[in-house]
Design an enzyme around this catalytic site. Structure first.
Site, PDB file in Angstrom:
ATOM      1  N   LYS A  10       5.700  -2.110  -6.633  1.00 54.08           N
ATOM      2  CA  LYS A  10       6.260  -0.814  -7.037  1.00 54.08           C
ATOM      3  C   LYS A  10       7.577  -1.000  -7.807  1.00 54.08           C
ATOM      4  CE  LYS A  10       4.111   1.717  -3.192  1.00 54.08           C
ATOM      5  NZ  LYS A  10       4.337   2.723  -2.109  1.00 54.08           N
ATOM      6  N   TYR A  50      -1.823   9.031  -7.136  1.00 56.67           N
ATOM      7  CA  TYR A  50      -1.569   9.484  -5.764  1.00 56.67           C
ATOM      8  C   TYR A  50      -2.118  10.893  -5.521  1.00 56.67           C
ATOM      9  CZ  TYR A  50       1.280   5.560  -4.061  1.00 56.67           C
ATOM     10  OH  TYR A  50       1.714   4.322  -3.605  1.00 56.67           O
ATOM     11  N   ARG A 103       7.141  -5.377   3.656  1.00 53.42           N
ATOM     12  CA  ARG A 103       7.909  -4.129   3.769  1.00 53.42           C
ATOM     13  C   ARG A 103       9.048  -4.265   4.779  1.00 53.42           C
ATOM     14  NH1 ARG A 103       2.739  -0.001   3.430  1.00 53.42           N
ATOM     15  NH2 ARG A 103       2.917   0.529   1.209  1.00 53.42           N
ATOM     16  N   ASN A 113       9.008   1.259  -0.779  1.00 49.89           N
ATOM     17  CA  ASN A 113       8.534   0.230   0.150  1.00 49.89           C
ATOM     18  C   ASN A 113       7.817  -0.930  -0.550  1.00 49.89           C
ATOM     19  OD1 ASN A 113       6.213   1.580  -0.489  1.00 49.89           O
ATOM     20  ND2 ASN A 113       5.736   2.253   1.587  1.00 49.89           N
ATOM     21  N   HIS A 116       2.083  -1.630  -2.807  1.00 49.93           N
ATOM     22  CA  HIS A 116       0.938  -0.781  -2.458  1.00 49.93           C
ATOM     23  C   HIS A 116      -0.282  -1.664  -2.228  1.00 49.93           C
ATOM     24  CE1 HIS A 116      -2.149   2.367  -2.744  1.00 49.93           C
ATOM     25  NE2 HIS A 116      -2.820   1.492  -3.470  1.00 49.93           N
ATOM     26  N   GLU A 127      -9.224   2.980  -7.190  1.00 45.22           N
ATOM     27  CA  GLU A 127      -7.899   2.545  -7.656  1.00 45.22           C
ATOM     28  C   GLU A 127      -8.008   1.397  -8.664  1.00 45.22           C
ATOM     29  OE1 GLU A 127      -5.470   3.840  -3.607  1.00 45.22           O
ATOM     30  OE2 GLU A 127      -5.544   1.737  -4.181  1.00 45.22           O
TER      31      GLU A 127
HETATM   32  P1  GDP Z   1       0.500   3.346   2.354  1.00 42.15           P
HETATM   33  O1  GDP Z   1      -1.001   3.310   2.284  1.00 42.15           O
HETATM   34  O2  GDP Z   1       1.060   2.484   3.460  1.00 42.15           O
HETATM   35  O3  GDP Z   1       1.172   3.053   1.035  1.00 42.15           O
HETATM   36  O4  GDP Z   1       0.926   4.831   2.792  1.00 42.15           O
HETATM   37  P2  GDP Z   1       0.401   6.283   2.358  1.00 42.15           P
HETATM   38  O5  GDP Z   1      -0.895   6.209   1.608  1.00 42.15           O
HETATM   39  O6  GDP Z   1       0.446   7.148   3.585  1.00 42.15           O
HETATM   40  O7  GDP Z   1       1.542   6.834   1.383  1.00 42.15           O
HETATM   41  C1  GDP Z   1       1.598   6.423   0.048  1.00 42.15           C
HETATM   42  C2  GDP Z   1       3.036   6.169  -0.308  1.00 42.15           C
HETATM   43  O8  GDP Z   1       3.771   7.389  -0.229  1.00 42.15           O
HETATM   44  C3  GDP Z   1       3.795   5.227   0.621  1.00 42.15           C
HETATM   45  O9  GDP Z   1       3.576   3.852   0.386  1.00 42.15           O
HETATM   46  C4  GDP Z   1       5.223   5.623   0.363  1.00 42.15           C
HETATM   47  O10 GDP Z   1       5.707   5.079  -0.870  1.00 42.15           O
HETATM   48  C5  GDP Z   1       5.092   7.143   0.226  1.00 42.15           C
HETATM   49  N1  GDP Z   1       5.268   7.845   1.506  1.00 42.15           N
HETATM   50  C6  GDP Z   1       4.422   7.869   2.569  1.00 42.15           C
HETATM   51  N2  GDP Z   1       4.890   8.632   3.571  1.00 42.15           N
HETATM   52  C7  GDP Z   1       6.074   9.130   3.125  1.00 42.15           C
HETATM   53  C8  GDP Z   1       7.049  10.002   3.696  1.00 42.15           C
HETATM   54  O11 GDP Z   1       6.915  10.488   4.827  1.00 42.15           O
HETATM   55  N3  GDP Z   1       8.148  10.287   2.923  1.00 42.15           N
HETATM   56  C9  GDP Z   1       8.303   9.780   1.670  1.00 42.15           C
HETATM   57  N4  GDP Z   1       9.420  10.107   0.984  1.00 42.15           N
HETATM   58  N5  GDP Z   1       7.407   8.958   1.099  1.00 42.15           N
HETATM   59  C10 GDP Z   1       6.309   8.631   1.815  1.00 42.15           C
END
Ligand code: GDP
Length: 140
Positions: A10, A50, A103, A113, A116, A127
């Protein structure tokens, strides 16, 4: 099962100089990089990637972040590549990520973080297709 997954360094990972570190950890665990490029998503492209998170409170902030600078996108191939990639990454929230994961070691917060990784075979397929065509993926 031999799988492919999509991973992204990222914008925070790129600006922190972590491209090599991320790839090194994947390769060290036996995952193969079969496609790789740097792209700078615009806001609409980040929203498209996303789309599953549309409507969530962090969607605007997340897509601003993901379009804030270049990213490195790659396809990884290997046995159980999806789960192994996510294990190397660690939990979404770095405070909950296991020690030794990318992470935990490098993420600033739950949004910024570093990396991805696709979370299931269906999302991996869509994707990968978002970024690469068949001629750009090279099993070796
Ligand atoms: P991943 O699969 O671990 O990347 O997590 P997710 O698919 O749930 O979320 C996608 C991305 O959105 C994450 O990697 C973070 O960059 C962001 N994200 C997820 N949850 C949160 C949150 O609660 N707050 C914020 N600001 N960003 C989030």
């Amino acid at each position: 099962m031999l799988q492919r997954t999509l991973s992204i360094v990222k914008p925070d990972g790129v600006s922190k100089g972590l491209i090599g570190e991320v790839i090194r950890r994947f390769e060290r665990e036996g995952l193969r990089v079969v496609a790789l490029k740097m792209v700078h998503l615009d806001k609409e492209e980040a929203k498209g990637f996303y789309a599953v998170h549309r409507g969530k409170p962090f969607f605007e902030s997340l897509t601003d972040f993901m379009s804030s600078g270049p990213v490195v996108v790659m396809v990884l191939e290997g046995e159980d590549a999806i789960e192994r990639t996510r294990k190397i990454m660690g939990a979404t929230d770095p405070r909950k990520a296991d020690p030794g994961t990318l992470r935990r070691e490098f993420a600033s917060n739950i949004e910024q973080n570093v990396v991805h990784g696709s979370d299931a075979p269906e999302t991996a397929a869509s994707e990968i297709a978002y970024f690469f065509n068949a001629l750009e993926i090279h099993s070796h």
